[in-house]
Write a protein that holds these residues in place. Structure first.
Motif, PDB file in Angstrom:
ATOM      1  N   VAL A 129     -39.185 110.245  29.292  1.00 25.15           N
ATOM      2  CA  VAL A 129     -38.165 109.664  30.171  1.00 25.15           C
ATOM      3  C   VAL A 129     -36.822 109.584  29.463  1.00 25.15           C
ATOM      4  CG1 VAL A 129     -37.477 107.552  31.376  1.00 25.15           C
ATOM      5  CG2 VAL A 129     -39.825 108.393  31.584  1.00 25.15           C
ATOM      6  N   ASP A 130     -36.826 109.184  28.196  1.00 27.81           N
ATOM      7  CA  ASP A 130     -35.574 109.109  27.452  1.00 27.81           C
ATOM      8  C   ASP A 130     -34.934 110.486  27.286  1.00 27.81           C
ATOM      9  OD1 ASP A 130     -35.912 106.417  27.213  1.00 27.81           O
ATOM     10  OD2 ASP A 130     -36.501 106.432  25.101  1.00 27.81           O
ATOM     11  N   ARG A 131     -35.743 111.513  27.166  1.00 30.02           N
ATOM     12  CA  ARG A 131     -35.208 112.865  26.943  1.00 30.02           C
ATOM     13  C   ARG A 131     -34.786 113.547  28.243  1.00 30.02           C
ATOM     14  NH1 ARG A 131     -33.147 116.904  26.953  1.00 30.02           N
ATOM     15  NH2 ARG A 131     -33.266 118.708  25.539  1.00 30.02           N
ATOM     16  N   TYR A 132     -35.584 113.381  29.306  1.00 31.58           N
ATOM     17  CA  TYR A 132     -35.344 114.154  30.528  1.00 31.58           C
ATOM     18  C   TYR A 132     -34.943 113.304  31.727  1.00 31.58           C
ATOM     19  CZ  TYR A 132     -37.516 117.940  27.915  1.00 31.58           C
ATOM     20  OH  TYR A 132     -37.802 118.885  26.965  1.00 31.58           O
ATOM     21  N   GLY A 133     -34.851 111.999  31.548  1.00 32.54           N
ATOM     22  CA  GLY A 133     -34.505 111.133  32.660  1.00 32.54           C
ATOM     23  C   GLY A 133     -35.750 110.619  33.374  1.00 32.54           C
ATOM     24  N   GLU A 134     -35.567 109.583  34.154  1.00 37.71           N
ATOM     25  CA  GLU A 134     -36.697 108.899  34.788  1.00 37.71           C
ATOM     26  C   GLU A 134     -37.520 109.820  35.685  1.00 37.71           C
ATOM     27  OE1 GLU A 134     -39.363 105.964  35.595  1.00 37.71           O
ATOM     28  OE2 GLU A 134     -37.637 105.696  34.246  1.00 37.71           O
ATOM     29  N   GLU A 135     -36.866 110.554  36.562  1.00 38.42           N
ATOM     30  CA  GLU A 135     -37.598 111.368  37.540  1.00 38.42           C
ATOM     31  C   GLU A 135     -38.311 112.542  36.873  1.00 38.42           C
ATOM     32  OE1 GLU A 135     -36.821 113.860  41.715  1.00 38.42           O
ATOM     33  OE2 GLU A 135     -35.259 112.562  40.870  1.00 38.42           O
ATOM     34  N   GLU A 136     -37.553 113.360  36.127  1.00 34.44           N
ATOM     35  CA  GLU A 136     -38.156 114.538  35.506  1.00 34.44           C
ATOM     36  C   GLU A 136     -39.126 114.143  34.397  1.00 34.44           C
ATOM     37  OE1 GLU A 136     -36.906 118.696  33.176  1.00 34.44           O
ATOM     38  OE2 GLU A 136     -35.364 117.326  33.923  1.00 34.44           O
ATOM     39  N   GLY A 137     -38.757 113.136  33.608  1.00 36.98           N
ATOM     40  CA  GLY A 137     -39.623 112.689  32.512  1.00 36.98           C
ATOM     41  C   GLY A 137     -40.937 112.144  33.022  1.00 36.98           C
ATOM     42  N   ASP A 138     -40.889 111.342  34.087  1.00 37.28           N
ATOM     43  CA  ASP A 138     -42.120 110.793  34.652  1.00 37.28           C
ATOM     44  C   ASP A 138     -42.981 111.893  35.257  1.00 37.28           C
ATOM     45  OD1 ASP A 138     -43.726 108.351  35.594  1.00 37.28           O
ATOM     46  OD2 ASP A 138     -43.351 109.402  37.484  1.00 37.28           O
ATOM     47  N   ALA A 139     -42.357 112.838  35.956  1.00 32.74           N
ATOM     48  CA  ALA A 139     -43.112 113.946  36.552  1.00 32.74           C
ATOM     49  C   ALA A 139     -43.807 114.761  35.463  1.00 32.74           C
ATOM     50  CB  ALA A 139     -42.175 114.835  37.363  1.00 32.74           C
ATOM     51  N   LEU A 140     -43.130 114.940  34.340  1.00 33.53           N
ATOM     52  CA  LEU A 140     -43.722 115.677  33.226  1.00 33.53           C
ATOM     53  C   LEU A 140     -44.886 114.901  32.626  1.00 33.53           C
ATOM     54  CD1 LEU A 140     -43.629 118.117  31.364  1.00 33.53           C
ATOM     55  CD2 LEU A 140     -41.843 116.970  30.037  1.00 33.53           C
ATOM     56  N   TRP A 141     -44.702 113.595  32.442  1.00 34.51           N
ATOM     57  CA  TRP A 141     -45.776 112.763  31.886  1.00 34.51           C
ATOM     58  C   TRP A 141     -46.998 112.757  32.797  1.00 34.51           C
ATOM     59  CZ3 TRP A 141     -47.069 110.897  27.377  1.00 34.51           C
ATOM     60  CH2 TRP A 141     -47.978 109.841  27.284  1.00 34.51           C
ATOM     61  N   GLN A 142     -46.774 112.785  34.103  1.00 32.93           N
ATOM     62  CA  GLN A 142     -47.875 112.764  35.059  1.00 32.93           C
ATOM     63  C   GLN A 142     -48.702 114.047  35.018  1.00 32.93           C
ATOM     64  OE1 GLN A 142     -48.835 110.074  36.645  1.00 32.93           O
ATOM     65  NE2 GLN A 142     -47.099 108.999  35.711  1.00 32.93           N
ATOM     66  N   ARG A 143     -48.193 115.093  34.402  1.00 31.21           N
ATOM     67  CA  ARG A 143     -48.957 116.337  34.275  1.00 31.21           C
ATOM     68  C   ARG A 143     -50.073 116.202  33.237  1.00 31.21           C
ATOM     69  NH1 ARG A 143     -47.133 121.839  33.819  1.00 31.21           N
ATOM     70  NH2 ARG A 143     -49.207 121.981  34.745  1.00 31.21           N
ATOM     71  N   PHE A 144     -49.986 115.151  32.414  1.00 27.14           N
ATOM     72  CA  PHE A 144     -50.964 114.951  31.352  1.00 27.14           C
ATOM     73  C   PHE A 144     -51.935 113.828  31.696  1.00 27.14           C
ATOM     74  CE2 PHE A 144     -47.074 116.395  29.062  1.00 27.14           C
ATOM     75  CZ  PHE A 144     -47.577 117.580  28.533  1.00 27.14           C
ATOM     76  N   THR A 145     -53.186 114.021  31.283  1.00 23.57           N
ATOM     77  CA  THR A 145     -54.152 112.923  31.203  1.00 23.57           C
ATOM     78  C   THR A 145     -54.333 112.661  29.721  1.00 23.57           C
ATOM     79  OG1 THR A 145     -55.287 113.605  33.238  1.00 23.57           O
ATOM     80  CG2 THR A 145     -56.489 112.156  31.725  1.00 23.57           C
ATOM     81  N   VAL A 146     -53.822 111.528  29.251  1.00 25.43           N
ATOM     82  CA  VAL A 146     -53.730 111.275  27.817  1.00 25.43           C
ATOM     83  C   VAL A 146     -54.984 110.555  27.316  1.00 25.43           C
ATOM     84  CG1 VAL A 146     -52.365 110.229  25.981  1.00 25.43           C
ATOM     85  CG2 VAL A 146     -51.232 111.170  27.994  1.00 25.43           C
ATOM     86  N   HIS A 147     -55.499 111.026  26.199  1.00 28.71           N
ATOM     87  CA  HIS A 147     -56.659 110.434  25.543  1.00 28.71           C
ATOM     88  C   HIS A 147     -56.247 110.092  24.108  1.00 28.71           C
ATOM     89  CE1 HIS A 147     -59.208 112.054  28.843  1.00 28.71           C
ATOM     90  NE2 HIS A 147     -58.362 113.080  28.774  1.00 28.71           N
ATOM     91  N   TYR A 148     -56.176 108.801  23.810  1.00 30.67           N
ATOM     92  CA  TYR A 148     -55.765 108.373  22.474  1.00 30.67           C
ATOM     93  C   TYR A 148     -56.983 108.225  21.566  1.00 30.67           C
ATOM     94  CZ  TYR A 148     -51.159 107.316  24.407  1.00 30.67           C
ATOM     95  OH  TYR A 148     -49.929 107.412  25.002  1.00 30.67           O
ATOM     96  N   THR A 149     -56.857 108.731  20.350  1.00 27.12           N
ATOM     97  CA  THR A 149     -57.921 108.514  19.369  1.00 27.12           C
ATOM     98  C   THR A 149     -57.925 107.042  18.970  1.00 27.12           C
ATOM     99  OG1 THR A 149     -56.426 109.091  17.546  1.00 27.12           O
ATOM    100  CG2 THR A 149     -57.784 110.858  18.459  1.00 27.12           C
ATOM    101  N   PRO A 150     -59.062 106.517  18.489  1.00 31.60           N
ATOM    102  CA  PRO A 150     -59.100 105.109  18.068  1.00 31.60           C
ATOM    103  C   PRO A 150     -58.196 104.875  16.863  1.00 31.60           C
ATOM    104  CG  PRO A 150     -61.314 106.063  18.237  1.00 31.60           C
ATOM    105  CD  PRO A 150     -60.350 107.197  18.321  1.00 31.60           C
ATOM    106  N   LYS A 151     -57.812 103.635  16.663  1.00 30.89           N
ATOM    107  CA  LYS A 151     -57.091 103.264  15.448  1.00 30.89           C
ATOM    108  C   LYS A 151     -57.996 103.567  14.254  1.00 30.89           C
ATOM    109  CE  LYS A 151     -54.575  99.423  13.334  1.00 30.89           C
ATOM    110  NZ  LYS A 151     -54.203  97.988  13.461  1.00 30.89           N
ATOM    111  N   HIS A 152     -57.458 104.194  13.223  1.00 30.67           N
ATOM    112  CA  HIS A 152     -58.223 104.689  12.073  1.00 30.67           C
ATOM    113  C   HIS A 152     -59.225 105.764  12.493  1.00 30.67           C
ATOM    114  CE1 HIS A 152     -56.474 101.551   9.643  1.00 30.67           C
ATOM    115  NE2 HIS A 152     -56.946 100.619  10.432  1.00 30.67           N
ATOM    116  N   GLY A 153     -58.925 106.466  13.573  1.00 30.17           N
ATOM    117  CA  GLY A 153     -59.838 107.507  14.043  1.00 30.17           C
ATOM    118  C   GLY A 153     -59.144 108.838  14.239  1.00 30.17           C
TER     119      GLY A 153
END
Length: 224
Positions: A129-153
Motif C-alpha cells: 500500500v505504501d508503494r502503490y497506493g491503497e487501491e492498487e496495493g490492496d488489490a496486489l496483496w489480495q492476490r496472495f494467500t500468505v503463510h507465515y513460518t513460526p517464530k524461530h521456524g
C-alpha cells in the motif's frame, strides 16, 4: 539447524499451515512461492588476482576493500523449479513491494498465489500500500494467500534452500565490489536455474513433523 523455542499452539498452527501448503499438488491456478532475503557484503579486490595456470594455483591477496552491502530477494516455486531473484540496495519495504509485484505479474492467471514468508515486519500489506497506493496495493496483496513460518521456524521456508543454492552456485567465495556486477551475476544464475527448471525436493511433511516433535494437533487445539 532446527531452532524450536517453544512448541506451543501458535508454533504448531503455523508449522501445520506451512507444511500443509507444501503438500498441495503442483498447480498453475494456485502456485506456492517461498520468499526470503539475503544480505551480501560487497568486497573489491585491492590487487589483481593471479588466475589459475598450468602448474600454478590461483592466488589472490588477503587484503580487500569494503564497498558496503546489498540485498538479494529470493523466491522459488519449488515444485515447478521457477526461481525469482532481485538485487536491491536494501531490504526496505518499498523494494520488497516491487519484488512481490514481479512475482504476482509472473502468474497473471492464478486464482491465488500461496506466499510463504517469515514474520519480518516488512512482510505485510502495508509495504504494498505504501508503494502503490491503497487501491492498487490492496488489490496486489489480495492476490496472495500468505503463510507465515513460526517464530524461530525460518528453517521451514524453502526460500532458505534457494538462498543456499544461489550462494554456492553463484556467489561462492568471489569478491564482488559493486551492486551492478552483483545484479549481473545473480541474473545470469537465475536465468540458468529457470532454463534447467531446478526444483527443490521437500520431504518434511505434517506426518513427519508430528512424529518428530511428538504432538497431536487435535489435542493441542482442544487444550486451548
Amino acid at each position: 539447524m532446527w531452532c524450536v523455542a517453544e512448541l506451543d499452539q501458535a508454533y504448531v498452527g503455523n508449522l501445520e499451515d506451512v507444511l500443509g501448503t507444501y503438500e498441495k499438488p503442483l498447480s498453475t491456478e494456485e502456485p506456492v512461492v517461498c520468499v526470503d532475503e539475503k544480505s551480501v557484503s560487497l568486497h573489491q579486490e585491492v590487487r589483481e588476482p593471479v588466475p589459475l595456470q598450468p602448474g600454478q594455483v590461483a592466488r589472490r591477496d588477503s587484503e580487500y576493500q569494503r564497498c558496503g552491502t546489498a540485498n538479494i530477494f529470493c523466491g522459488v516455486e519449488a515444485k515447478a523449479g521457477v526461481h525469482f531473484t532481485q538485487v536491491t540496495p536494501t531490504r526496505a519495504a518499498r523494494e520488497l513491494a516491487v519484488f512481490l509485484k514481479g512475482v504476482a505479474d509472473f502468474y497473471p492467471q492464478a486464482k491465488t498465489i500461496h506466499l510463504v514468508m517469515d514474520n519480518l515486519n516488512t512482510h505485510r500489506r502495508k509495504a504494498l500500500v505504501d508503494r502503490y497506493g491503497e487501491e492498487e496495493g490492496d488489490a496486489l496483496w489480495q492476490r496472495f494467500t500468505v503463510h507465515y513460518t513460526p517464530k524461530h521456524g525460518s528453517w521451514l521456508n524453502q526460500a532458505e534452500i534457494e538462498i543456499g543454492l544461489l550462494t554456492r552456485q553463484c556467489l561462492g567465495k568471489r569478491r564482488i565490489g559493486n551492486i551492478v556486477r552483483l545484479s549481473e551475476e545473480v541474473l545470469a544464475w537465475n536465468q540458468e536455474a529457470n532454463r534447467q527448471r531446478i526444483p527443490i525436493q521437500w520431504k518434511f511433511d505434517r506426518a513427519k513433523a508430528r512424529k518428530k516433535f511428538r504432538y497431536d494437533p487435535i489435542i493441542m487445539r482442544s487444550e486451548h
